[in-house]
Motif scaffolding. Structure first.
Motif: not given
Length: 157
Positions: A119, A125, A128, A122, A115-116
């Motif tokens: 991200s 996040a 997701r 967000e 995972v970045q």
């Protein structure tokens, strides 16, 4: 002396009839509104709550997942992601899922490392990530064993 003093007459005041009629009308309208509402002519009919026994809870168990702490690549050396969760499993399969816990932790580590960091900030996040992890865990354990992934700690610092 043409100005003769007349006996005291009470001053002409307002009649109390409109006030009394308003009070009686308000009482009648209030009683009528109560009757209409209580009888169910207007609005939902009130039912007696608790007549049926509540449904039994499904046979589930919660299995804790070992906490995962990951250093985030590309950021300062003190940036970490701490993740803790529990698995909601069907009770009959709790032993099987417990046996597969090392694979589950491996899947968590692999996905969370990919995972970045940008991200994670967000708005959606966590939702997701939770959905992605649950799908991967269900693949590892087999369909029908793990019902849900409950995230108990998600700390990005």
């Amino acid at each position: 002396m043409s100005d003769a003093v007349q006996p005291d007459e009470p001053p002409a005041g307002r009649s109390k009839l409109p006030l009394m009629m308003g009070l009686v009308l308000a009482l009648l309208l209030g009683a009528g509104g109560f009757f209409v509402t209580n009888s169910g002519l207007i609005g939902p009919r009130s039912e007696v709550v608790g007549t049926d026994p509540p449904a039994d809870l499904p046979e589930i168990a919660f299995l804790p997942v070992a906490p995962v702490t990951i250093s985030m690549p590309g950021l300062a050396s003190d940036s970490h992601l701490r993740f803790t969760a529990q698995l909601e499993v069907v009770s009959a399969h709790a032993g099987e899922v417990e046996l597969l816990m090392p694979r589950i932790v491996d899947v968590l580590n692999g996905y969370l490392r990919a995972v970045q960091p940008a991200s994670l900030q967000e708005a959606g996040a966590l939702i997701r990530i939770r959905a992605q992890l649950l799908r991967r865990i269900q693949i590892v354990t087999g369909e029908g064993r793990v019902r849900d992934l409950l995230v108990t700690e998600f700390l990005f610092s």
